[in-house]
Scaffold this motif. Structure first.
Motif, PDB file in Angstrom:
ATOM      1  N   PHE A   9       0.832  -1.198   0.000  1.00 31.04           N
ATOM      2  CA  PHE A   9       0.000   0.000   0.000  1.00 31.04           C
ATOM      3  C   PHE A   9       0.872   1.256   0.000  1.00 31.04           C
ATOM      4  CE2 PHE A   9      -2.180   3.339   2.438  1.00 31.04           C
ATOM      5  CZ  PHE A   9      -3.271   3.541   1.604  1.00 31.04           C
ATOM      6  N   THR A  10       1.909   1.288   0.810  1.00 37.56           N
ATOM      7  CA  THR A  10       2.799   2.438   0.903  1.00 37.56           C
ATOM      8  C   THR A  10       3.544   2.655  -0.414  1.00 37.56           C
ATOM      9  OG1 THR A  10       3.079   1.996   3.256  1.00 37.56           O
ATOM     10  CG2 THR A  10       4.671   3.468   2.227  1.00 37.56           C
ATOM     11  N   LEU A  11       4.047   1.577  -0.994  1.00 29.83           N
ATOM     12  CA  LEU A  11       4.754   1.704  -2.275  1.00 29.83           C
ATOM     13  C   LEU A  11       3.819   2.181  -3.380  1.00 29.83           C
ATOM     14  CD1 LEU A  11       7.104  -1.408  -2.267  1.00 29.83           C
ATOM     15  CD2 LEU A  11       7.752   0.992  -2.133  1.00 29.83           C
ATOM     16  N   THR A  12       2.612   1.650  -3.420  1.00 32.07           N
ATOM     17  CA  THR A  12       1.641   2.059  -4.443  1.00 32.07           C
ATOM     18  C   THR A  12       1.299   3.542  -4.304  1.00 32.07           C
ATOM     19  OG1 THR A  12       0.707  -0.167  -4.449  1.00 32.07           O
ATOM     20  CG2 THR A  12      -0.624   1.564  -5.425  1.00 32.07           C
ATOM     21  N   LEU A  18       4.335  10.156  -7.038  1.00 29.56           N
ATOM     22  CA  LEU A  18       5.417  10.577  -7.935  1.00 29.56           C
ATOM     23  C   LEU A  18       4.917  10.790  -9.362  1.00 29.56           C
ATOM     24  CD1 LEU A  18       8.399   8.392  -6.706  1.00 29.56           C
ATOM     25  CD2 LEU A  18       8.131  10.862  -6.510  1.00 29.56           C
ATOM     26  N   PHE A  19       4.045   9.924  -9.852  1.00 30.67           N
ATOM     27  CA  PHE A  19       3.491  10.093 -11.196  1.00 30.67           C
ATOM     28  C   PHE A  19       2.681  11.378 -11.302  1.00 30.67           C
ATOM     29  CE2 PHE A  19       3.719   5.334 -12.086  1.00 30.67           C
ATOM     30  CZ  PHE A  19       4.793   5.478 -12.946  1.00 30.67           C
ATOM     31  N   CYS A  24       2.581  17.208 -13.794  1.00 27.20           N
ATOM     32  CA  CYS A  24       2.049  18.568 -13.813  1.00 27.20           C
ATOM     33  C   CYS A  24       3.157  19.574 -14.085  1.00 27.20           C
ATOM     34  CB  CYS A  24       1.355  18.896 -12.498  1.00 27.20           C
ATOM     35  SG  CYS A  24       2.460  18.891 -11.089  1.00 27.20           S
ATOM     36  N   GLY A  25       2.781  20.701 -14.689  1.00 31.11           N
ATOM     37  CA  GLY A  25       3.734  21.777 -14.918  1.00 31.11           C
ATOM     38  C   GLY A  25       4.436  21.693 -16.249  1.00 31.11           C
ATOM     39  N   ASN A  26       5.217  22.719 -16.537  1.00 24.37           N
ATOM     40  CA  ASN A  26       6.004  22.770 -17.767  1.00 24.37           C
ATOM     41  C   ASN A  26       7.250  21.926 -17.617  1.00 24.37           C
ATOM     42  OD1 ASN A  26       4.235  24.581 -18.898  1.00 24.37           O
ATOM     43  ND2 ASN A  26       5.342  26.362 -18.140  1.00 24.37           N
ATOM     44  N   LYS A  27       7.721  21.429 -18.738  1.00 23.23           N
ATOM     45  CA  LYS A  27       8.978  20.696 -18.707  1.00 23.23           C
ATOM     46  C   LYS A  27      10.119  21.688 -18.790  1.00 23.23           C
ATOM     47  CE  LYS A  27       7.235  16.455 -20.561  1.00 23.23           C
ATOM     48  NZ  LYS A  27       7.583  15.218 -21.176  1.00 23.23           N
ATOM     49  N   GLY A  28      11.229  21.338 -18.229  1.00 23.37           N
ATOM     50  CA  GLY A  28      12.390  22.210 -18.264  1.00 23.37           C
ATOM     51  C   GLY A  28      12.496  23.044 -17.009  1.00 23.37           C
TER      52      GLY A  28
END
Length: 59
Positions: A9-12, A18-19, A24-28
């Motif tokens: 559960f914690t790892l999931t 993280l995904f 979200c947000g702009n790359k760079g």
């Protein structure tokens, strides 16, 4: 068995977090915009064609 469920559960949850954060947000790298944007003058530099054509009937 209880510790294994907690670990899965914690790892999931960690992987899903993280995904979400990487999606979200702009790359760079982040940047600050220029302090003042140059304005574009949209007025014509030459008069319209109708004003420059000489009419032969008005002599």
């Amino acid at each position: 068995m209880h510790k294994l469920k907690y670990l899965i559960f914690t790892l999931t949850c960690s992987i899903m977090t993280l995904f979400v954060l990487t999606a979200c947000g702009n790359k760079g790298p982040l940047y600050l915009p220029e302090s003042e944007v140059q304005s574009i003058n949209m007025s014509p530099t030459t008069p319209p064609a109708a004003a420059t054509i000489k009419d032969d009937t008005e002599e």
